[in-house]
Design a protein around this motif. Sequence first.
Motif, PDB file in Angstrom:
ATOM      1  N   ASP A   1      66.834  13.589   8.826  1.00  0.00           N
ATOM      2  CA  ASP A   1      65.711  14.441   8.432  1.00  0.00           C
ATOM      3  C   ASP A   1      66.151  15.831   7.975  1.00  0.00           C
ATOM      4  OD1 ASP A   1      63.827  12.411   9.134  1.00  0.00           O
ATOM      5  OD2 ASP A   1      64.070  12.970  11.242  1.00  0.00           O
TER       6      ASP A   1
ATOM      7  N   ARG B   1      65.291   7.974   4.211  1.00  0.00           N
ATOM      8  CA  ARG B   1      64.676   9.172   3.634  1.00  0.00           C
ATOM      9  C   ARG B   1      65.043  10.442   4.405  1.00  0.00           C
ATOM     10  NH1 ARG B   1      60.232   9.882   0.188  1.00  0.00           N
ATOM     11  NH2 ARG B   1      58.671  11.456   0.715  1.00  0.00           N
ATOM     12  N   GLY B   2      65.612  11.427   3.710  1.00  0.00           N
ATOM     13  CA  GLY B   2      65.941  12.721   4.308  1.00  0.00           C
ATOM     14  C   GLY B   2      67.289  12.791   4.989  1.00  0.00           C
TER      15      GLY B   2
ATOM     16  N   SER C   1      62.601  17.375   4.211  1.00  0.00           N
ATOM     17  CA  SER C   1      61.267  16.876   4.537  1.00  0.00           C
ATOM     18  C   SER C   1      60.822  15.872   3.469  1.00  0.00           C
ATOM     19  CB  SER C   1      60.276  18.036   4.578  1.00  0.00           C
ATOM     20  OG  SER C   1      60.075  18.558   3.267  1.00  0.00           O
TER      21      SER C   1
ATOM     22  N   CYS D   1      61.887  15.758  -0.527  1.00  0.00           N
ATOM     23  CA  CYS D   1      62.431  14.546  -1.139  1.00  0.00           C
ATOM     24  C   CYS D   1      61.612  14.143  -2.361  1.00  0.00           C
ATOM     25  CB  CYS D   1      62.449  13.401  -0.128  1.00  0.00           C
ATOM     26  SG  CYS D   1      63.656  13.588   1.216  1.00  0.00           S
TER      27      CYS D   1
END
Length: 227
Positions: free
Chosen positions: A49, A182-183, A52, A56
């Motif tokens: 993470d 993601r992140g 955020s 992204c």
Amino acid sequence: MAFLRSRAAPPATSVVRQLAGAQVAARLSANPAVTAVPIEGVQVFYHADFLSPAECDKLMAMIEAKRRPSTLLAVSDDPEFRTSESCDMDRWSPDVRPTDEGIAALLGLDPVHGETMQGQRYAPGQQFRAHTDWFHANTPYWDDMQRTGGQRTWTAMIYLNDVEEGGATWFPQAGIRVAPKRGLLLAWNNMKADGSPNELTLHEGMPVIAGVKYVITKWFREGAWVQ
């Protein structure tokens, strides 16, 4: 057939690169948000993470709008070696600069040592076969690299989205496989402890099977890249 100029090979080790490896590794190891991958002989870290979802999304939109076929520094006879699309990002843009300089701050490296941050897009079937980020001496491109900051030290890659299937980053010599998340920021030192190129950092962007993969990559040099 390619012919290379005959000249003395540059020193493989480097005190400057030794320090870059040791200092960045110490900084990342002291950061509670960062996890070290326990693999002997190579320094690899990850930060979940780091970006955020909104950050992204903004970067993915930029890649989508400005993507072009990815290129190679060295010539390959394999037309399938790198089939992704890329986007060079303006480091001074207010939408890019926070991420660009945030990566440098995380690693504790001067932003002027960082190359232009690049976005990559992988559609189903696209890939980047096994390669190293560090530069090979006695190659046609070596002199140009020496004039623009010298050898690469650290690489930082951020996955901008989850991928339905495929698209992992695979280090076959080190035995590390990282699925896109993601992140997630993944960082590794391209050098050994003595500052010489580390063969264990050979890696590939495995083919995407389903979905589209978006990443950004930031490379750092031993000297100043920004003049």
